[in-house]
Design a protein around this motif. Structure first.
Motif, PDB file in Angstrom:
ATOM      1  N   LYS A   1      13.654 -11.948  15.182  1.00  0.00           N
ATOM      2  CA  LYS A   1      13.858 -10.501  15.193  1.00  0.00           C
ATOM      3  C   LYS A   1      14.111 -10.060  13.749  1.00  0.00           C
ATOM      4  CE  LYS A   1      16.363  -7.427  18.257  1.00  0.00           C
ATOM      5  NZ  LYS A   1      17.450  -7.337  19.222  1.00  0.00           N
ATOM      6  N   PRO A   2      13.551  -8.912  13.356  1.00  0.00           N
ATOM      7  CA  PRO A   2      13.800  -8.438  11.993  1.00  0.00           C
ATOM      8  C   PRO A   2      15.306  -8.290  11.715  1.00  0.00           C
ATOM      9  CG  PRO A   2      12.112  -7.098  13.051  1.00  0.00           C
ATOM     10  CD  PRO A   2      12.685  -7.999  14.109  1.00  0.00           C
ATOM     11  N   ILE A   3      15.691  -8.584  10.483  1.00  0.00           N
ATOM     12  CA  ILE A   3      17.109  -8.540  10.119  1.00  0.00           C
ATOM     13  C   ILE A   3      17.701  -7.155  10.345  1.00  0.00           C
ATOM     14  CG2 ILE A   3      18.726  -8.738   8.179  1.00  0.00           C
ATOM     15  CD1 ILE A   3      17.011 -11.099   7.190  1.00  0.00           C
ATOM     16  N   TYR A   4      16.957  -6.104   9.994  1.00  0.00           N
ATOM     17  CA  TYR A   4      17.519  -4.764  10.177  1.00  0.00           C
ATOM     18  C   TYR A   4      17.809  -4.483  11.652  1.00  0.00           C
ATOM     19  CZ  TYR A   4      13.349  -2.338  11.963  1.00  0.00           C
ATOM     20  OH  TYR A   4      12.306  -1.904  12.743  1.00  0.00           O
ATOM     21  N   MET A   5      16.999  -5.060  12.558  1.00  0.00           N
ATOM     22  CA  MET A   5      17.250  -4.863  13.990  1.00  0.00           C
ATOM     23  C   MET A   5      18.474  -5.670  14.432  1.00  0.00           C
ATOM     24  SD  MET A   5      15.313  -2.597  15.252  1.00  0.00           S
ATOM     25  CE  MET A   5      15.558  -2.888  17.003  1.00  0.00           C
ATOM     26  N   GLN A   6      18.712  -6.799  13.813  1.00  0.00           N
ATOM     27  CA  GLN A   6      19.903  -7.574  14.125  1.00  0.00           C
ATOM     28  C   GLN A   6      21.160  -6.850  13.640  1.00  0.00           C
ATOM     29  OE1 GLN A   6      19.388 -11.971  13.593  1.00  0.00           O
ATOM     30  NE2 GLN A   6      17.308 -11.356  12.978  1.00  0.00           N
ATOM     31  N   ILE A   7      21.044  -6.150  12.521  1.00  0.00           N
ATOM     32  CA  ILE A   7      22.153  -5.321  12.047  1.00  0.00           C
ATOM     33  C   ILE A   7      22.363  -4.153  13.015  1.00  0.00           C
ATOM     34  CG2 ILE A   7      22.946  -3.807  10.183  1.00  0.00           C
ATOM     35  CD1 ILE A   7      21.363  -5.711   8.272  1.00  0.00           C
TER      36      ILE A   7
ATOM     37  N   PRO B   1      31.224   2.256   8.481  1.00  0.00           N
ATOM     38  CA  PRO B   1      31.130   1.767   7.106  1.00  0.00           C
ATOM     39  C   PRO B   1      29.844   2.251   6.429  1.00  0.00           C
ATOM     40  CG  PRO B   1      31.831   0.002   8.565  1.00  0.00           C
ATOM     41  CD  PRO B   1      31.435   1.164   9.443  1.00  0.00           C
ATOM     42  N   SER B   2      29.914   2.369   5.119  1.00  0.00           N
ATOM     43  CA  SER B   2      28.770   2.857   4.348  1.00  0.00           C
ATOM     44  C   SER B   2      27.653   1.819   4.308  1.00  0.00           C
ATOM     45  CB  SER B   2      29.202   3.173   2.914  1.00  0.00           C
ATOM     46  OG  SER B   2      29.478   1.965   2.217  1.00  0.00           O
ATOM     47  N   VAL B   3      26.492   2.266   3.885  1.00  0.00           N
ATOM     48  CA  VAL B   3      25.347   1.362   3.723  1.00  0.00           C
ATOM     49  C   VAL B   3      25.738   0.206   2.802  1.00  0.00           C
ATOM     50  CG1 VAL B   3      23.007   1.151   2.812  1.00  0.00           C
ATOM     51  CG2 VAL B   3      23.638   3.173   4.154  1.00  0.00           C
TER      52      VAL B   3
ATOM     53  N   GLU C   1      25.598  -9.429   4.052  1.00  0.00           N
ATOM     54  CA  GLU C   1      24.927 -10.230   3.027  1.00  0.00           C
ATOM     55  C   GLU C   1      23.424  -9.975   2.991  1.00  0.00           C
ATOM     56  OE1 GLU C   1      26.140 -14.255   3.833  1.00  0.00           O
ATOM     57  OE2 GLU C   1      28.196 -13.858   3.206  1.00  0.00           O
ATOM     58  N   VAL C   2      23.072  -8.677   2.948  1.00  0.00           N
ATOM     59  CA  VAL C   2      21.669  -8.275   2.888  1.00  0.00           C
ATOM     60  C   VAL C   2      21.482  -7.245   1.776  1.00  0.00           C
ATOM     61  CG1 VAL C   2      21.252  -8.697   5.350  1.00  0.00           C
ATOM     62  CG2 VAL C   2      21.918  -6.406   4.589  1.00  0.00           C
ATOM     63  N   ASN C   3      20.242  -7.025   1.439  1.00  0.00           N
ATOM     64  CA  ASN C   3      19.878  -5.993   0.487  1.00  0.00           C
ATOM     65  C   ASN C   3      20.207  -4.626   1.096  1.00  0.00           C
ATOM     66  OD1 ASN C   3      17.949  -3.961  -0.649  1.00  0.00           O
ATOM     67  ND2 ASN C   3      17.330  -5.731  -1.890  1.00  0.00           N
ATOM     68  N   PRO C   4      20.728  -3.684   0.302  1.00  0.00           N
ATOM     69  CA  PRO C   4      21.009  -2.349   0.849  1.00  0.00           C
ATOM     70  C   PRO C   4      19.794  -1.689   1.506  1.00  0.00           C
ATOM     71  CG  PRO C   4      22.038  -2.581  -1.291  1.00  0.00           C
ATOM     72  CD  PRO C   4      21.181  -3.805  -1.083  1.00  0.00           C
TER      73      PRO C   4
ATOM     74  N   THR D   1      17.613  -3.157   3.344  1.00  0.00           N
ATOM     75  CA  THR D   1      17.565  -3.699   4.713  1.00  0.00           C
ATOM     76  C   THR D   1      18.604  -2.999   5.582  1.00  0.00           C
ATOM     77  OG1 THR D   1      16.818  -5.833   3.875  1.00  0.00           O
ATOM     78  CG2 THR D   1      17.759  -5.804   6.097  1.00  0.00           C
ATOM     79  N   ALA D   2      19.787  -2.816   5.024  1.00  0.00           N
ATOM     80  CA  ALA D   2      20.857  -2.139   5.775  1.00  0.00           C
ATOM     81  C   ALA D   2      20.454  -0.709   6.123  1.00  0.00           C
ATOM     82  CB  ALA D   2      22.159  -2.159   4.976  1.00  0.00           C
ATOM     83  N   ILE D   3      19.881   0.002   5.158  1.00  0.00           N
ATOM     84  CA  ILE D   3      19.530   1.409   5.403  1.00  0.00           C
ATOM     85  C   ILE D   3      18.480   1.528   6.500  1.00  0.00           C
ATOM     86  CG2 ILE D   3      17.723   1.723   3.661  1.00  0.00           C
ATOM     87  CD1 ILE D   3      20.479   4.252   4.481  1.00  0.00           C
ATOM     88  N   ARG D   4      17.639   0.523   6.645  1.00  0.00           N
ATOM     89  CA  ARG D   4      16.653   0.551   7.737  1.00  0.00           C
ATOM     90  C   ARG D   4      17.353   0.571   9.086  1.00  0.00           C
ATOM     91  NH1 ARG D   4      11.827  -3.546   7.316  1.00  0.00           N
ATOM     92  NH2 ARG D   4      11.068  -2.194   8.977  1.00  0.00           N
ATOM     93  N   ALA D   5      18.449  -0.182   9.229  1.00  0.00           N
ATOM     94  CA  ALA D   5      19.220  -0.183  10.482  1.00  0.00           C
ATOM     95  C   ALA D   5      19.831   1.195  10.725  1.00  0.00           C
ATOM     96  CB  ALA D   5      20.305  -1.257  10.442  1.00  0.00           C
ATOM     97  N   PHE D   6      20.392   1.789   9.681  1.00  0.00           N
ATOM     98  CA  PHE D   6      20.970   3.128   9.795  1.00  0.00           C
ATOM     99  C   PHE D   6      19.904   4.135  10.217  1.00  0.00           C
ATOM    100  CE2 PHE D   6      24.294   1.144   7.369  1.00  0.00           C
ATOM    101  CZ  PHE D   6      25.433   1.900   7.561  1.00  0.00           C
TER     102      PHE D   6
END
Length: 120
Positions: free
Chosen positions: A7-13, A33-35, A43-46, A48-53
């Protein structure tokens, strides 16, 4: 965090966010929490995190107040339940039905097992 390759990391987030909402650790109107904080914690690139948001914002689970941060939407719990139900039907039920058939389980067998384990 240990990530699955399936599963893509952003979806796991996003799943982590959904778990927080389903377990009522994050509730309607809560600032999350913020991006940057999530990127560090997970422990991911921001990016990647923003994709989850963005994904959860598109699904009306989160909303963004510009300059303030992201918040849990009023209907987030119901939205997450619906997302998780759709995921269950799409990803898990086909395998479950296949295993039922191979192992010779009927729906009434499963109902009896369910009642045994849940006391209903």
């Amino acid at each position: 965090m240990d990530y699955s390759e399936n599963k893509p990391i952003y979806m796991q987030i996003a799943d982590y966010f959904c778990d927080q909402i389903l377990n009522k650790k994050w509730e309607s109107g809560d600032r999350i929490p913020s991006v940057r904080e999530i990127a560090v914690k997970m422990e991911v690139n921001p990016n990647t995190a923003i994709r989850a948001f963005h994904y959860l914002q598109d699904e009306d689970v989160l909303y963004n107040e510009r300059g303030v941060g992201y918040f849990v939407s009023d209907n987030a719990y119901d939205q997450v339940v619906e997302l998780k139900r759709e995921e269950f039907i799409r990803d898990k039920l086909p395998h479950f039905y296949r295993d039922m058939k191979v192992l010779g389980f009927s729906c009434s067998d499963l109902e009896k097992l369910y009642q045994k384990h849940h006391g209903e």
